[in-house]
Scaffold this active site. Sequence first.
Site, mmCIF file in Angstrom:
data_model
loop_
_atom_site.group_PDB
_atom_site.id
_atom_site.type_symbol
_atom_site.label_atom_id
_atom_site.label_comp_id
_atom_site.label_asym_id
_atom_site.label_seq_id
_atom_site.Cartn_x
_atom_site.Cartn_y
_atom_site.Cartn_z
ATOM 1 N N ASP B 11 0.870 -1.174 0.000
ATOM 2 C CA ASP B 11 0.000 0.000 0.000
ATOM 3 C C ASP B 11 0.903 1.219 0.000
ATOM 4 O O ASP B 11 1.786 1.338 0.848
ATOM 5 C CB ASP B 11 -0.894 0.023 1.251
ATOM 6 C CG ASP B 11 -1.964 -1.061 1.191
ATOM 7 O OD1 ASP B 11 -2.232 -1.576 0.092
ATOM 8 O OD2 ASP B 11 -2.514 -1.394 2.249
ATOM 9 N N ASP B 130 -13.723 -4.040 -1.672
ATOM 10 C CA ASP B 130 -13.634 -3.944 -0.216
ATOM 11 C C ASP B 130 -15.009 -4.278 0.319
ATOM 12 O O ASP B 130 -15.995 -3.650 -0.070
ATOM 13 C CB ASP B 130 -13.237 -2.533 0.218
ATOM 14 C CG ASP B 130 -11.842 -2.156 -0.286
ATOM 15 O OD1 ASP B 130 -10.978 -3.053 -0.338
ATOM 16 O OD2 ASP B 130 -11.633 -0.982 -0.648
#
Lengths: 204, 252
Positions: B11, B130
């Site tokens: 990330d 998500d």
Amino acid sequence: MIALIDYGLGNINAFVNVFKRVNVPIKTAKQVEDLDDVTKIILPGVGAFDHAMKQLTESGMKEKLNELVLVKEMPVIGICVGMQMLGKSSDEGNLAGLGWIDGDVKKFDEKLITQRTKIPHMGWNDVKPIRETKLFNGLEKEALFYFLHSYYFKCNVPSDIIATSDYGIEFACAINHKNVYGVQFHPEKSHHYGEQLLHNFAKI
Amino acid sequence: MLTKRIIPCLDIKDGRTVKGTNFVDLRDAGDPVELGALYAQQGADELVFLDITATVEKRKTLSELVNKISHHINIPFTVGGGISSVDDVRVLLQNGADKISVNTAAYKNPQLVQDLEKEFGSQCVVLAIDTRQEDDGEWYVYLNGGRVKTETKCLDWAKKAVDLGAGEILLTSMNHDGTKQGFALDITRTLATQLSVPVIASGGGGAMEHFVDVFENAKADAALAASIFHFKEIGIEPLKEYLKEKNINIRI
């Protein structure tokens, strides 16, 4: 000097990087003139079948490549879609392939894929050599290669197959006829195994 | 036989690798290019780079960083974060990405998935979802890095995206992400057994046995983790040796 054919779509830097690491000179070829001083050819696997064939034809490179490969018998390797372009036709497109190896490209039949039906065939898989080839020199028996495709090469001449892989059906993942080589997997993305294979091609 | 894949995820925020817990509390975890190269060397099967701030701050993933990464690793990698057009994707692929992942933009404009499939092929289109399990027991799709809830159920959106041309699903359970208590086995299994494309399970991997569970029990095609690799809690090599011992088909 190795010529890396650039169809103007997608990334081909990975090949350049591999050859740089082993100090083998390589250049990209976008037009006929770029093929003047080359000794080996790579057809990389980017883009769709028709797009790549169209680009080869419109740039005039197809004609020149035919001369280099068929008349001068210059070593050439097609990778992924590049391998599929070596055949006569593909389910993926309408244009004719180069026809340098007798075969046609078929789409994986979901029904034939065992356990679960997953297309594309994506990930690291075994490559089973079925005849001796310089391309696999020095490769460990358990070498794995990275695959990413939905179509496969159906070879009409069994002796042209140098390795197979299994994804529901056993298919030709590496082929060779005289100076023409093709691999369905991505050696440029297959860690040190792939680097070894590309290095082997450079020495053919 | 096709092997199961271990995928470290990096990330990225402002050019650095970061990792949070349950999508917040970001910690610095190092230079993404160095980390990526290290993971490739250690046996990672693929890498995923997500510019996690991109959607929120309306920034594009840094194509320069992608280019730099591509020069240092010899395995496939996926790039995501703030991708909302065919042109965004073209730039990333030309800079060396093998696949791209889309999330919020694809949900808001499903046509994007179809356009990408047509232009570049489904093999390079990863749909990231998500998802969070709510009190009613259902798994819902969340957008904008987990900040915005939708009323769409995870399986419904995944099925639709596959029909539109997504070639792979990257499924992150927000309930499990950062907890190190194991992957979300039920929703992973649901997607992995009902979709015709590979599923990458993400969120919650904290111990080696969690990876056995997600491959054997939940039938995931790949498992993604971040902090356990970044903070050297689990090494990729020992993990893969362990999985091999447990008879999971894995590339050593």
